[in-house]
Design a protein around this motif. Structure first.
Motif, PDB file in Angstrom:
ATOM      1  N   UNK A 266       0.845  -1.198   0.000  1.00  0.00           N
ATOM      2  CA  UNK A 266       0.000   0.000   0.000  1.00  0.00           C
ATOM      3  C   UNK A 266       0.877   1.244   0.000  1.00  0.00           C
ATOM      4  N   UNK A 267       0.541   2.183  -0.850  1.00  0.00           N
ATOM      5  CA  UNK A 267       1.208   3.486  -0.905  1.00  0.00           C
ATOM      6  C   UNK A 267       0.235   4.483  -0.266  1.00  0.00           C
ATOM      7  N   UNK A 268       0.686   5.149   0.799  1.00  0.00           N
ATOM      8  CA  UNK A 268      -0.202   6.020   1.570  1.00  0.00           C
ATOM      9  C   UNK A 268       0.342   7.441   1.664  1.00  0.00           C
ATOM     10  N   UNK A 269      -0.572   8.392   1.911  1.00  0.00           N
ATOM     11  CA  UNK A 269      -0.175   9.784   2.123  1.00  0.00           C
ATOM     12  C   UNK A 269      -1.136  10.444   3.097  1.00  0.00           C
ATOM     13  N   UNK A 270      -0.702  11.574   3.663  1.00  0.00           N
ATOM     14  CA  UNK A 270      -1.565  12.457   4.434  1.00  0.00           C
ATOM     15  C   UNK A 270      -1.038  13.870   4.239  1.00  0.00           C
ATOM     16  N   UNK A 271      -1.851  14.874   4.543  1.00  0.00           N
ATOM     17  CA  UNK A 271      -1.338  16.231   4.522  1.00  0.00           C
ATOM     18  C   UNK A 271      -2.267  17.246   3.917  1.00  0.00           C
TER      19      UNK A 271
END
Length: 187
Positions: A165-170
């Motif tokens: 899984x490739x995840x991000x936040x921001x």
């Protein structure tokens, strides 16, 4: 009428003379827990094969994903690309998972940040990334990051699925066209 040569031996040696002890070409042995007649080693200059059988998923097809539309902003980690790889390895032996991520991000505030990470079977791989802006201009589009990472999964001896899984936040978003590649390799 057909002719046949039958050699009964546990070792075949090739020598250049009567006094040369030679080198074993074939011998009884074990390869990944399977006993039989094995080719000791080989260097092949040119190989042409009509059909080849690779056992136990010795080679996997890379799992490649592209982000079709922008993703974000979001206040906690969320998956924007994912892939699965199914293969069978020898129990207890390592399976190496190569991970590549490349994609632009756009920050939606002048002092924004985007954080990213990769999970393999739910565990974060060391070496996450951040995209930061202190430019005073909005929006800020950046081409970073580009990351290559490696994870190791222990083989169970049965077919197993590895989830990436490739995840991000921001305060920004990952742009459409971001690319993720996952490849599993085993011995």
């Amino acid at each position: 009428m057909t002719s046949r040569i039958r050699l009964i031996s546990n070792r075949l040696v090739v020598a250049t003379s009567e006094t040369d002890p030679g080198q074993a070409v074939f011998e009884t042995g074990t390869v990944q827990g399977v006993s039989g007649i094995v080719l000791r080693k080989a260097r092949i200059r040119d190989l042409s094969v009509n059909t080849i059988h690779l056992k136990e998923g010795a080679v996997t097809v890379p799992a490649l994903g592209y982000l079709a539309s922008n993703f974000g902003p979001i206040s906690s980690f969320a998956t924007f690309l994912s892939s699965t790889i199914t293969l069978k390895g020898v129990a207890g032996q390592p399976i190496y998972v190569m991970l590549l991520y490349s994609g632009p991000g756009t920050l939606s505030s002048e002092f924004g940040v985007i954080g990213g990470r990769i999970l393999v079977n739910g565990v974060a791989v060391p070496g996450g990334w951040t995209i930061e802006s202190y430019s005073g201009a909005t929006p800020v589009r950046v081409r970073q990051p580009e990351r290559i990472s490696m994870a190791v999964v222990t083989a169970t001896g049965s077919p197993q699925t590895i989830t990436v899984e490739y995840q991000m936040f921001g305060s920004g978003y990952i742009n459409a066209g971001a690319m993720a590649l996952s490849v599993a390799m085993k011995r």
